[in-house]
Design a protein around this motif. Structure first.
Motif, short mmCIF file in Angstrom:
data_model
loop_
_atom_site.label_atom_id
_atom_site.label_comp_id
_atom_site.label_asym_id
_atom_site.label_seq_id
_atom_site.Cartn_x
_atom_site.Cartn_y
_atom_site.Cartn_z
N SER A 96 -41.83 -87.17 88.94
CA SER A 96 -41.34 -87.12 87.57
C SER A 96 -40.11 -86.22 87.49
N LYS A 97 -39.15 -86.66 86.70
CA LYS A 97 -37.91 -85.91 86.50
C LYS A 97 -37.59 -85.86 85.02
N GLY A 98 -36.69 -84.94 84.66
CA GLY A 98 -36.27 -84.82 83.28
C GLY A 98 -34.76 -84.78 83.19
N VAL A 99 -34.26 -85.08 82.00
CA VAL A 99 -32.81 -85.08 81.78
C VAL A 99 -32.54 -84.77 80.33
N ALA A 100 -31.43 -84.05 80.08
CA ALA A 100 -30.98 -83.77 78.72
C ALA A 100 -29.57 -84.31 78.55
N TYR A 101 -29.32 -84.92 77.38
CA TYR A 101 -28.00 -85.35 76.99
C TYR A 101 -27.62 -84.61 75.72
N LEU A 102 -26.44 -84.01 75.68
CA LEU A 102 -26.02 -83.22 74.54
C LEU A 102 -25.39 -84.10 73.46
N GLY A 103 -25.66 -83.75 72.21
CA GLY A 103 -25.06 -84.45 71.10
C GLY A 103 -23.61 -84.03 70.91
N THR A 104 -22.77 -84.99 70.49
CA THR A 104 -21.36 -84.73 70.19
C THR A 104 -21.01 -85.48 68.91
N SER A 105 -19.79 -85.30 68.43
CA SER A 105 -19.38 -85.98 67.19
C SER A 105 -19.32 -87.48 67.34
N THR A 106 -19.33 -87.99 68.56
CA THR A 106 -19.33 -89.43 68.79
C THR A 106 -20.68 -89.93 69.31
N GLY A 107 -21.67 -89.07 69.32
CA GLY A 107 -22.99 -89.46 69.81
C GLY A 107 -23.35 -88.71 71.07
N PRO A 141 -25.27 -85.78 82.50
CA PRO A 141 -26.68 -85.49 82.28
C PRO A 141 -27.08 -84.14 82.83
N ARG A 142 -27.93 -83.42 82.11
CA ARG A 142 -28.42 -82.12 82.56
C ARG A 142 -29.81 -82.31 83.17
N ALA A 143 -29.94 -82.04 84.45
CA ALA A 143 -31.23 -82.22 85.13
C ALA A 143 -32.23 -81.20 84.64
N LEU A 144 -33.47 -81.65 84.42
CA LEU A 144 -34.56 -80.81 83.93
C LEU A 144 -35.81 -81.09 84.74
N PRO A 145 -36.82 -80.22 84.64
CA PRO A 145 -38.11 -80.54 85.26
C PRO A 145 -38.71 -81.80 84.65
N GLY A 146 -39.49 -82.51 85.44
CA GLY A 146 -40.18 -83.68 84.94
C GLY A 146 -41.52 -83.32 84.34
N GLY A 147 -42.14 -84.29 83.68
CA GLY A 147 -43.46 -84.04 83.10
C GLY A 147 -43.90 -85.11 82.15
N THR A 148 -44.93 -84.79 81.41
CA THR A 148 -45.60 -85.75 80.55
C THR A 148 -45.54 -85.39 79.07
N SER A 149 -45.00 -84.20 78.74
CA SER A 149 -44.88 -83.79 77.35
C SER A 149 -43.67 -82.89 77.20
#
Length: 481
Positions: free
Chosen positions: A246-257, A263-271
């Motif tokens: 399992s892996k995680g990812v974050a995408y930052l919001g901007t004025s265009t979406g 992508p910002r790599a994050l720990p994976g998981g279920t919640s």
């Protein structure tokens, strides 16, 4: 027993609309979780496996409205696909309520509820999945409108996971919906009751996933007033046992979406939960992984919660997260035991009004004494330095004042929610035991007394309190408020 576990993890009864109007203020309060505009936060949840008429696992959703004394199950709305104005028809295995999201989608000051029916067939597209928005108003939720799938037949289970947030900062909430493919969609606001929306943005996962996003959450991690999007996914499909893929990812919001090129790599998981734990104005990301490898180098057998610090630049991941928690961590009650499911559900909210968010953690398969899989929760204190090593509490159905009793396979802690339901400015605590009564399910509502969660005023209820059949349903799934 484990088959039941898998069934809950996969989503993790009648044609009846029950609506008891609450007393509404002259104008809607505009609170995020206030469906009837009376200034009190409300709590929504689902019973996605409930039988509706003669249709097995058709599913329904419910809202219990908040008030000065907290949640009152007598003041509720129950909706399924046979309810007036709601799109669709109850059908077997539609699982209406398999995912939920809250926002004021049409901008009228009342919170609305997006509902996924991930098992719904769309024409000849088996399990194509649908999403409907149920509309808030002075008398609570009523009626609904279908959200158009941006790519019908390109995937299954549109809406299998949902979250809402203003990703472009234009003041209109957007809706993020997962599918079984290696991508999700953001349907941009504004939403109207006639079915129009903004454009759709396709959000590709960084890698191929056999079953799409497992969890999804919107929140502001960098304090810029725009929501960011966090997802977890598996690169291999492992149905039970160690979840090392399992892996995680974050995408930052901007004025265009959402900015998807970085992508910002994050720990994976279920919640996932997002909220400000250290009071600096940036949202932390907590990720729970209930199945960790039995030979994991850190010795985690019973689940792990990793907390990633927010900052002006977004989530700060790396070798030193804010916290990496198991039940063997300093200050965390309990012991790290195989298959406890520590991290089965997460929520962040300020229980005592000190400006620091507490972290609620579900421990869905915790044994209490000789009672197997009854389930428990842990409430960890926030502080200026992050998760405190002092002041943590365990709350279960064996705790003094908590309604019910600890029984085998209740799975208390399958959902946890910290949100203010009595308008005192402090988060109250709502917990689901989604397998109580052999899969019927139940909800426990606990109030904050200003310093922490109190046993005074606690309420427990299941479908019987709604005059609904006491049958297999997973009542209490997908708590949100």
């Amino acid at each position: 027993m484990r088959k039941r576990t898998l069934l809950l993890a996969a989503t993790l009864t009648t044609g009846l609309l029950t609506a008891l109007p609450a007393t509404a203020s002259a104008a809607p309060a505009g609170l995020k979780g206030d469906f009837n505009g009376d200034g009190y936060g409300d709590v929504a949840f689902a019973a996605p496996y409930a039988k509706v008429g003669d249709q097995v696992m058709a599913g329904y959703v419910a809202v219990v409205y908040g008030g000065a004394t907290g949640l009152d199950p007598a003041n509720r709305t129950v909706i399924n696909q046979s309810s007036a104005g709601v799109p669709g028809t109850p059908e077997a295995e539609d699982t209406f309520g398999s995912a939920l999201a809250i926002a004021d989608f049409d901008g009228d000051g009342y919170a609305d509820l997006a509902v996924g029916a991930s098992g719904e067939d769309v024409g000849t597209d088996v399990d194509g999945g649908t999403v409907a928005v149920l509309w808030g108003g002075a008398n609570g939720l009523a009626g609904g409108t279908t959200v158009k799938d941006p790519a019908v037949s390109a995937h299954d289970e549109f809406g299998r996971v949902l979250t809402a947030g203003d990703f472009d900062g234009d003041g209109r909430p957007d809706l993020a919906a997962g599918t079984t493919a290696s991508h999700a969609y953001v349907v941009k606001g504004g939403f109207t009751r006639s079915g129009t929306t903004g454009a759709a943005q396709r959000i590709a996962l960084p890698e191929t996933s056999p079953y799409g996003a497992d969890a999804i959450k919107a929140g502001d991690t960098n304090g810029d007033g725009k929501a960011d999007l966090v997802l977890t996914y598996r690169t291999e499909l492992i149905e039970d046992g160690p979840n090392t893929w399992s892996k995680g990812v974050a995408y930052l919001g901007t004025s265009t979406g959402l900015e998807t090129s970085v992508p910002r790599a994050l720990p994976g998981g279920t919640s996932i939960a997002i909220g400000d734990i250290d009071g600096d104005g940036f949202g932390e990301i907590a990720v729970g992984n209930v199945f960790t490898a039995e030979d994991d180098h850190d010795g985690s057998l019973g689940g792990k919660v990793t907390v990633v610090r927010g900052s002006a630049g977004g989530p700060v991941n790396g070798d030193a997260p804010m916290a990496a928690l198991t039940q063997d961590s300093p200050g965390v009650p309990g012991a790290d035991e195989a298959r406890d499911g520590f991290g089965s559900a997460l929520s962040i909210g300020d229980v005592n009004g000190d400006g620091y968010g507490e972290l609620a953690v579900g421990v869905i398969f915790e044994d209490i004494g000789t009672t197997e899989d009854t389930g428990s929760t842990v409430l960890l204190q926030g502080s200026a330095s992050g998760i405190s090593e002092t002041g943590a509490r365990t709350l279960s159905q064996a705790s003094s004042g908590v309604p019910g009793s600890a029984e085998a396979m209740d799975y208390f802690g399958s959902e946890v929610l910290l949100t203010d339901v009595n308008a005192d400015g402090k988060a109250d605590y709502t917990v689901s035991a989604a397998f109580e009564g052999e899969g019927v399910g139940a909800v426990t509502a606990m109030l904050s007394d200003g310093t922490g969660i109190s046993a005074t005023g606690d309420r427990g209820f299941g479908p019987g309190a709604f005059n609904l059949p006491y049958t297999y349903s997973a009542f209490g799934a997908n708590l949100i408020g």
